[in-house]
Design a protein around this motif. Structure first.
Motif, short mmCIF file in Angstrom:
data_model
loop_
_atom_site.label_atom_id
_atom_site.label_comp_id
_atom_site.label_asym_id
_atom_site.label_seq_id
_atom_site.Cartn_x
_atom_site.Cartn_y
_atom_site.Cartn_z
N SER A 143 47.79 49.21 50.00
CA SER A 143 48.04 47.79 50.10
C SER A 143 47.33 46.91 48.89
O SER A 143 46.21 47.68 48.35
CB SER A 143 47.42 47.16 51.39
N THR A 144 48.04 45.91 48.76
CA THR A 144 47.14 44.83 47.66
C THR A 144 46.15 44.37 48.42
O THR A 144 46.11 44.12 49.68
CB THR A 144 48.14 44.11 47.04
N LEU A 145 45.03 43.71 47.93
CA LEU A 145 44.28 42.90 48.40
C LEU A 145 44.85 41.67 48.99
O LEU A 145 44.46 41.09 50.12
CB LEU A 145 43.03 42.47 47.45
N THR A 172 38.98 35.54 41.23
CA THR A 172 38.78 34.14 41.39
C THR A 172 38.30 33.66 42.87
O THR A 172 37.83 34.42 43.63
CB THR A 172 40.73 33.59 41.66
N LYS A 173 37.99 32.35 42.83
CA LYS A 173 37.39 31.68 44.07
C LYS A 173 38.16 32.11 45.12
O LYS A 173 37.67 32.45 46.23
CB LYS A 173 37.43 30.30 43.97
N GLU A 174 39.52 32.09 45.22
CA GLU A 174 40.54 32.35 46.30
C GLU A 174 40.40 33.68 46.79
O GLU A 174 40.26 34.06 47.98
CB GLU A 174 41.68 32.01 45.91
N THR A 175 40.25 34.72 45.84
CA THR A 175 39.89 35.91 46.20
C THR A 175 38.58 36.29 46.90
O THR A 175 38.50 36.94 47.88
CB THR A 175 40.09 36.84 44.92
N PHE A 176 37.45 35.61 46.22
CA PHE A 176 36.23 35.91 46.79
C PHE A 176 36.01 35.10 47.96
O PHE A 176 35.45 35.71 48.98
CB PHE A 176 35.27 35.47 45.82
N LEU A 177 36.74 34.04 48.50
CA LEU A 177 36.79 33.46 49.77
C LEU A 177 37.29 34.21 50.73
O LEU A 177 36.89 34.39 51.76
CB LEU A 177 37.69 32.23 49.65
N HIS A 178 38.45 35.09 50.42
CA HIS A 178 38.98 36.03 51.18
C HIS A 178 38.07 36.99 51.74
O HIS A 178 37.93 37.49 52.86
CB HIS A 178 40.30 36.50 50.51
N TYR A 192 29.99 45.98 39.73
CA TYR A 192 29.54 45.96 38.40
C TYR A 192 29.65 45.12 37.47
O TYR A 192 29.15 44.83 36.78
CB TYR A 192 30.34 47.17 37.58
N CYS A 193 30.64 43.92 37.79
CA CYS A 193 30.91 42.96 36.87
C CYS A 193 30.13 41.48 37.15
O CYS A 193 29.80 41.28 38.35
CB CYS A 193 32.36 42.32 37.01
N SER A 194 29.47 41.17 36.03
CA SER A 194 28.34 40.06 36.19
C SER A 194 28.59 38.95 35.29
O SER A 194 27.99 37.87 34.78
CB SER A 194 27.02 40.52 35.99
N LYS A 195 29.96 38.82 34.94
CA LYS A 195 30.31 37.64 33.88
C LYS A 195 30.16 36.39 34.47
O LYS A 195 30.30 36.24 35.91
CB LYS A 195 31.95 37.78 33.75
N THR A 196 29.84 35.47 33.99
CA THR A 196 29.44 34.17 34.28
C THR A 196 30.45 33.54 35.26
O THR A 196 30.33 33.02 36.21
CB THR A 196 29.06 33.06 33.32
N VAL A 197 32.04 33.49 34.75
CA VAL A 197 33.05 33.18 35.46
C VAL A 197 33.36 33.66 36.73
O VAL A 197 33.64 33.14 37.86
CB VAL A 197 34.17 33.10 34.46
N VAL A 198 32.85 34.92 36.91
CA VAL A 198 32.98 35.52 37.99
C VAL A 198 31.71 35.29 39.07
O VAL A 198 31.96 34.93 40.37
CB VAL A 198 32.74 37.07 37.89
N ARG A 199 30.38 35.20 38.51
CA ARG A 199 29.49 34.54 39.31
C ARG A 199 29.75 33.16 39.95
O ARG A 199 29.59 32.64 41.10
CB ARG A 199 28.07 34.71 38.73
N ARG A 200 30.35 32.46 39.16
CA ARG A 200 30.60 31.18 39.57
C ARG A 200 31.74 31.04 40.57
O ARG A 200 31.70 30.12 41.55
CB ARG A 200 31.13 30.04 38.44
N ALA A 201 32.75 31.95 40.43
CA ALA A 201 33.89 31.88 41.42
C ALA A 201 33.35 32.37 42.74
O ALA A 201 33.54 31.82 43.91
CB ALA A 201 34.90 32.98 40.95
N MET A 202 32.37 33.53 42.77
CA MET A 202 31.66 33.72 44.04
C MET A 202 30.90 32.79 44.53
O MET A 202 31.12 32.56 46.04
CB MET A 202 30.69 35.07 43.70
#
Length: 228
Positions: A143-145, A172-178, A192-202
């Motif tokens: 399945s996909t997420l 994205t924010k929507e993915t992390f909300l799920h 493993y990913c710590s990019k600023t845009v990823v942390r902000r989405a989380m």
């Protein structure tokens, strides 16, 4: 994501002697060139599973993995569960599983001295729960997420999607909300990913995000909590 299914995948050796798989057209690899087993142990076993055990000792553990891939994270978790006699239920999703000849070429079972267990992981049926040994139940979902849904709540999420440059929709924010709603209160996600845009989405999705020491070749990684 459907592009990944049609693109060529190539076996590569990493610095610790274990295999990874590369998709040249996307410029991504399934595991770090600095060491596939070393990276998976650091990110998902040491920072994920062991931290979960520390938070809830002597309790069964529910893990969800995004990105079954080569099955390496699953193998390391199953080995740990067997050696330490910890009950783990492991759910994992993969939209486009490796072909049988690609799996046969991987050396993870050989390097870790667990060829039979590695074979059982890959030979277990998709979309069906299977007991691989008395302490480890595996349920692989093809399945996909975005399509995946479950009534289960998890203690820990191993987030092993391809990098944001290849699959931005999975960071994205929507993915992390799920994912946030898939965790138990007090549960957490490691990646493993710590990019600023990823942390902000989380953080926008409700996670409390911590940067921690990354694996060899990477300065930082992330552990993100759903506070109780």
């Amino acid at each position: 994501m459907p592009l990944i299914f049609t693109m060529e995948r190539h076996l590569q050796i990493t610095a610790d002697g274990s295999h990874t798989i590369a998709i040249p057209d996307l410029q991504v690899v399934y595991h770090s060139k600095h060491g596939a087993i070393g990276e998976s142990n650091h990110v998902f076993i040491n920072a994920g599973l062991k931290h979960c055990i520390m938070l809830q000792p002597n309790q069964p553990i529910q893990i969800f993995e995004m990105g079954f891939g080569t099955g390496l994270n699953c193998l390391l978790t199953a080995i740990y569960a067997r050696e330490h006699q910890i009950s783990i239920q492991y759910n994992t999703i993969e939209a486009f599983p490796l072909l049988s000849d690609e799996v046969a070429a991987l050396n993870h079972g050989d390097v870790l001295g667990s060829v039979s267990l590695f074979q059982k992981i890959h030979q277990s049926d998709w979309n069906k729960a299977t007991m691989l040994h008395p302490f480890f139940q595996l349920h692989k979902h093809q399945s996909t997420l975005q399509q995946f849904s479950t009534d289960l709540l998890f203690d820990c999420i191993f987030y092993d999607a391809f990098a944001p440059s290849a699959q931005p929709e999975l960071w994205t924010k929507e993915t992390f909300l799920h994912l946030f709603y898939m965790l138990k209160p007090g549960g957490f996600l490691v990646t493993y990913c710590s990019k600023t845009v990823v942390r902000r989405a989380m953080e926008a999705a409700g996670f409390r995000v911590s940067k921690i020491q990354g694996p060899f070749g990477k300065r930082e990684m992330v552990r993100a909590f759903k506070d109780a």
